[in-house]
Design a protein around this motif. Sequence first.
Motif, PDB file in Angstrom:
ATOM      1  N   SER A   1       0.848  -1.197   0.000  1.00  0.00           N
ATOM      2  CA  SER A   1       0.000   0.000   0.000  1.00  0.00           C
ATOM      3  C   SER A   1       0.878   1.240   0.000  1.00  0.00           C
ATOM      4  CB  SER A   1      -0.901   0.025   1.241  1.00  0.00           C
ATOM      5  OG  SER A   1      -0.121   0.193   2.416  1.00  0.00           O
ATOM      6  N   LEU A   2       0.246   2.368  -0.294  1.00  0.00           N
ATOM      7  CA  LEU A   2       0.961   3.641  -0.240  1.00  0.00           C
ATOM      8  C   LEU A   2       1.461   3.916   1.170  1.00  0.00           C
ATOM      9  CD1 LEU A   2       1.893   6.370  -1.292  1.00  0.00           C
ATOM     10  CD2 LEU A   2      -0.453   7.194  -1.057  1.00  0.00           C
ATOM     11  N   ALA A   3       0.616   3.674   2.162  1.00  0.00           N
ATOM     12  CA  ALA A   3       1.008   3.918   3.548  1.00  0.00           C
ATOM     13  C   ALA A   3       2.227   3.080   3.922  1.00  0.00           C
ATOM     14  CB  ALA A   3      -0.161   3.625   4.487  1.00  0.00           C
ATOM     15  N   ALA A   4       2.234   1.831   3.491  1.00  0.00           N
ATOM     16  CA  ALA A   4       3.365   0.953   3.796  1.00  0.00           C
ATOM     17  C   ALA A   4       4.630   1.413   3.088  1.00  0.00           C
ATOM     18  CB  ALA A   4       3.029  -0.482   3.417  1.00  0.00           C
ATOM     19  N   SER A   5       4.484   1.945   1.863  1.00  0.00           N
ATOM     20  CA  SER A   5       5.642   2.466   1.137  1.00  0.00           C
ATOM     21  C   SER A   5       6.289   3.619   1.898  1.00  0.00           C
ATOM     22  CB  SER A   5       5.223   2.948  -0.251  1.00  0.00           C
ATOM     23  OG  SER A   5       4.814   1.881  -1.057  1.00  0.00           O
ATOM     24  N   LEU A   6       5.458   4.555   2.341  1.00  0.00           N
ATOM     25  CA  LEU A   6       5.985   5.706   3.071  1.00  0.00           C
ATOM     26  C   LEU A   6       6.588   5.275   4.407  1.00  0.00           C
ATOM     27  CD1 LEU A   6       3.094   8.213   2.306  1.00  0.00           C
ATOM     28  CD2 LEU A   6       5.399   8.241   1.335  1.00  0.00           C
ATOM     29  N   GLU A   7       5.936   4.336   5.068  1.00  0.00           N
ATOM     30  CA  GLU A   7       6.465   3.846   6.343  1.00  0.00           C
ATOM     31  C   GLU A   7       7.816   3.164   6.144  1.00  0.00           C
ATOM     32  OE1 GLU A   7       5.279   0.801  10.009  1.00  0.00           O
ATOM     33  OE2 GLU A   7       3.882   1.127   8.341  1.00  0.00           O
ATOM     34  N   SER A   8       7.993   2.477   5.006  1.00  0.00           N
ATOM     35  CA  SER A   8       9.246   1.757   4.778  1.00  0.00           C
ATOM     36  C   SER A   8      10.444   2.692   4.724  1.00  0.00           C
ATOM     37  CB  SER A   8       9.156   0.936   3.482  1.00  0.00           C
ATOM     38  OG  SER A   8       9.165   1.768   2.333  1.00  0.00           O
ATOM     39  N   VAL A   9      10.258   3.887   4.189  1.00  0.00           N
ATOM     40  CA  VAL A   9      11.382   4.818   4.154  1.00  0.00           C
ATOM     41  C   VAL A   9      11.519   5.552   5.486  1.00  0.00           C
ATOM     42  CG1 VAL A   9      10.129   6.788   3.161  1.00  0.00           C
ATOM     43  CG2 VAL A   9      12.552   6.548   2.720  1.00  0.00           C
ATOM     44  N   GLU A  10      10.412   5.827   6.162  1.00  0.00           N
ATOM     45  CA  GLU A  10      10.492   6.476   7.472  1.00  0.00           C
ATOM     46  C   GLU A  10      11.231   5.607   8.486  1.00  0.00           C
ATOM     47  OE1 GLU A  10       7.187   9.379   8.756  1.00  0.00           O
ATOM     48  OE2 GLU A  10       6.128   7.658   7.899  1.00  0.00           O
ATOM     49  N   THR A  11      10.992   4.306   8.441  1.00  0.00           N
ATOM     50  CA  THR A  11      11.606   3.395   9.410  1.00  0.00           C
ATOM     51  C   THR A  11      12.996   2.939   8.999  1.00  0.00           C
ATOM     52  OG1 THR A  11      10.608   1.461   8.347  1.00  0.00           O
ATOM     53  CG2 THR A  11       9.351   2.512  10.131  1.00  0.00           C
ATOM     54  N   GLY A  12      13.393   3.266   7.763  1.00  0.00           N
ATOM     55  CA  GLY A  12      14.703   2.838   7.295  1.00  0.00           C
ATOM     56  C   GLY A  12      14.717   1.443   6.718  1.00  0.00           C
ATOM     57  N   ALA A  13      13.543   0.871   6.438  1.00  0.00           N
ATOM     58  CA  ALA A  13      13.488  -0.451   5.810  1.00  0.00           C
ATOM     59  C   ALA A  13      13.963  -0.390   4.361  1.00  0.00           C
ATOM     60  CB  ALA A  13      12.075  -1.016   5.881  1.00  0.00           C
ATOM     61  N   VAL A  14      13.853   0.779   3.742  1.00  0.00           N
ATOM     62  CA  VAL A  14      14.474   1.015   2.434  1.00  0.00           C
ATOM     63  C   VAL A  14      15.333   2.253   2.535  1.00  0.00           C
ATOM     64  CG1 VAL A  14      12.579  -0.095   1.171  1.00  0.00           C
ATOM     65  CG2 VAL A  14      12.534   2.389   1.527  1.00  0.00           C
ATOM     66  N   ASP A  15      16.311   2.348   1.651  1.00  0.00           N
ATOM     67  CA  ASP A  15      17.220   3.492   1.654  1.00  0.00           C
ATOM     68  C   ASP A  15      16.687   4.632   0.794  1.00  0.00           C
ATOM     69  OD1 ASP A  15      19.178   1.945   3.157  1.00  0.00           O
ATOM     70  OD2 ASP A  15      19.513   0.864   1.269  1.00  0.00           O
ATOM     71  N   ILE A  16      15.913   4.280  -0.234  1.00  0.00           N
ATOM     72  CA  ILE A  16      15.283   5.238  -1.135  1.00  0.00           C
ATOM     73  C   ILE A  16      13.894   4.716  -1.458  1.00  0.00           C
ATOM     74  CG2 ILE A  16      15.450   6.524  -3.313  1.00  0.00           C
ATOM     75  CD1 ILE A  16      18.304   5.479  -3.590  1.00  0.00           C
ATOM     76  N   LEU A  17      12.937   5.619  -1.548  1.00  0.00           N
ATOM     77  CA  LEU A  17      11.621   5.282  -2.081  1.00  0.00           C
ATOM     78  C   LEU A  17      11.481   6.038  -3.404  1.00  0.00           C
ATOM     79  CD1 LEU A  17       8.862   3.887  -1.734  1.00  0.00           C
ATOM     80  CD2 LEU A  17       8.066   5.977  -0.595  1.00  0.00           C
ATOM     81  N   SER A  18      11.618   5.312  -4.511  1.00  0.00           N
ATOM     82  CA  SER A  18      11.486   5.906  -5.844  1.00  0.00           C
ATOM     83  C   SER A  18      10.300   5.218  -6.496  1.00  0.00           C
ATOM     84  CB  SER A  18      12.766   5.703  -6.653  1.00  0.00           C
ATOM     85  OG  SER A  18      12.730   6.425  -7.858  1.00  0.00           O
ATOM     86  N   SER A  19       9.118   5.765  -6.246  1.00  0.00           N
ATOM     87  CA  SER A  19       7.891   5.007  -6.493  1.00  0.00           C
ATOM     88  C   SER A  19       6.793   5.860  -7.123  1.00  0.00           C
ATOM     89  CB  SER A  19       7.411   4.402  -5.160  1.00  0.00           C
ATOM     90  OG  SER A  19       6.403   3.452  -5.346  1.00  0.00           O
ATOM     91  N   ASN A  20       7.171   6.685  -8.125  1.00  0.00           N
ATOM     92  CA  ASN A  20       6.247   7.591  -8.816  1.00  0.00           C
ATOM     93  C   ASN A  20       5.257   8.255  -7.871  1.00  0.00           C
ATOM     94  OD1 ASN A  20       5.501   4.579  -9.509  1.00  0.00           O
ATOM     95  ND2 ASN A  20       3.518   5.603  -9.632  1.00  0.00           N
ATOM     96  N   LEU A  21       5.805   8.846  -6.806  1.00  0.00           N
ATOM     97  CA  LEU A  21       5.004   9.511  -5.784  1.00  0.00           C
ATOM     98  C   LEU A  21       5.131  11.029  -5.893  1.00  0.00           C
ATOM     99  CD1 LEU A  21       5.684   7.336  -2.617  1.00  0.00           C
ATOM    100  CD2 LEU A  21       3.472   7.715  -3.698  1.00  0.00           C
ATOM    101  N   THR A  22       4.002  11.707  -5.737  1.00  0.00           N
ATOM    102  CA  THR A  22       3.988  13.164  -5.740  1.00  0.00           C
ATOM    103  C   THR A  22       4.469  13.703  -4.393  1.00  0.00           C
ATOM    104  OG1 THR A  22       2.121  13.157  -7.265  1.00  0.00           O
ATOM    105  CG2 THR A  22       2.522  15.188  -6.054  1.00  0.00           C
ATOM    106  N   ALA A  23       5.325  14.699  -4.435  1.00  0.00           N
ATOM    107  CA  ALA A  23       5.705  15.404  -3.213  1.00  0.00           C
ATOM    108  C   ALA A  23       4.571  16.363  -2.844  1.00  0.00           C
ATOM    109  CB  ALA A  23       6.993  16.179  -3.431  1.00  0.00           C
ATOM    110  N   THR A  24       4.000  16.170  -1.666  1.00  0.00           N
ATOM    111  CA  THR A  24       2.924  17.036  -1.184  1.00  0.00           C
ATOM    112  C   THR A  24       3.270  17.529   0.217  1.00  0.00           C
ATOM    113  OG1 THR A  24       1.650  15.275  -0.114  1.00  0.00           O
ATOM    114  CG2 THR A  24       1.240  15.641  -2.469  1.00  0.00           C
ATOM    115  N   ALA A  25       2.523  18.515   0.687  1.00  0.00           N
ATOM    116  CA  ALA A  25       2.786  19.090   2.010  1.00  0.00           C
ATOM    117  C   ALA A  25       2.700  18.017   3.095  1.00  0.00           C
ATOM    118  CB  ALA A  25       1.796  20.218   2.294  1.00  0.00           C
ATOM    119  N   LEU A  26       1.655  17.191   3.047  1.00  0.00           N
ATOM    120  CA  LEU A  26       1.448  16.211   4.110  1.00  0.00           C
ATOM    121  C   LEU A  26       2.338  14.984   3.964  1.00  0.00           C
ATOM    122  CD1 LEU A  26      -2.421  16.368   4.650  1.00  0.00           C
ATOM    123  CD2 LEU A  26      -0.597  17.311   6.080  1.00  0.00           C
ATOM    124  N   ARG A  27       3.019  14.834   2.840  1.00  0.00           N
ATOM    125  CA  ARG A  27       4.008  13.762   2.724  1.00  0.00           C
ATOM    126  C   ARG A  27       5.383  14.230   3.171  1.00  0.00           C
ATOM    127  NH1 ARG A  27       2.121  11.158  -3.087  1.00  0.00           N
ATOM    128  NH2 ARG A  27       0.193  10.223  -2.278  1.00  0.00           N
TER     129      ARG A  27
END
Length: 344
Positions: free
Chosen positions: A85-111
Amino acid sequence: MRRALLGFLALAGIGITAPSQAQTPILDGVRQRGEVRCGVFGLLPGFSAPDAQGVMRGLDADFCRAVAAAALGDAGKVRFVTAPSLAASLESVETGAVDILSSNLTATALRDAGRNLVPVGVLLHDGQGVMVRADADIAAFRQLEGKRICVAAPAVDGSLAILHNAATRAGIAITPVPVAQGGPALIAAFRAGDCDAVSADAAALATLRATDLPNPASAVVLPERLSREPLTPFVPGNDNRWRQIVTWTLHALVAAEELEVTSGNLDTAIQSDNTETRFLLGLDPGLGQALGLADTWALEAIRQVGNYGEIFDRNLGEGSAIGLDRGLSDLWRRGGLLYPYPFR
């Protein structure tokens, strides 16, 4: 992006492991493991999807390869990680489970605000678009007066609100047809005749047009963009050195294109007397040491993966089945928005 698509598919069989409690610098961890862990969507051709041999291909995938070439000297040292899921993708980079999240995601204020992640720069300037049938004699958004437009339902993403705002600005009345799932489900509804047009992010529409329509020439994506969708990689927010490495890798790819340095002409480029070219390629040292890398970090990224134009062309542009125009993702000297930081 990742708005209409995430409502359609959840990737199965994925485990995101919790990071170590010790705050090991990311570059050190990358070197110890011998690989860059790259979070990708994994099911969108042109951005990240496996080819017939199971090799992950696309703009997002190649950006991670460029980072691996810069950090490790080997573009092949990447492990691609997908999430359900999108939430899991964002969590993976926040927790350091991935080093980069390059996943066609828009940069938004709340992200960005209040989260342990940071966008590193725009990899693609996208925007919500509209696709119509080629024989509909529709060339502009304002000509959609009274038309039925398939769009992802509000539970999927914010496309419907963007479409409504665009119609209001254009002074036209449209009939939205909410679809419970995005991505291919939108195209299926369009093909079934449930609507006269379909609206989603333009790059996704171009991809789905090429992959999900029996005859891609039967539909066209209108030139207008209804929203701003700056697609950016993200990195953890607590490691400034790693942020610098990933950020400057992106700028190196764009600067190389501007300086006309390609994967095929490096033998000539290293003989250049252009001061920015020499600094970019590490011929005049300094930046590599400041980043904790070899002086040839950018040279290796360009040699093994190519400059930004090469990467775009083979994955999304004229060298691909998608045939997406560069548009705003062209260099600033050619009327686009790509503007690399100076290498000096």
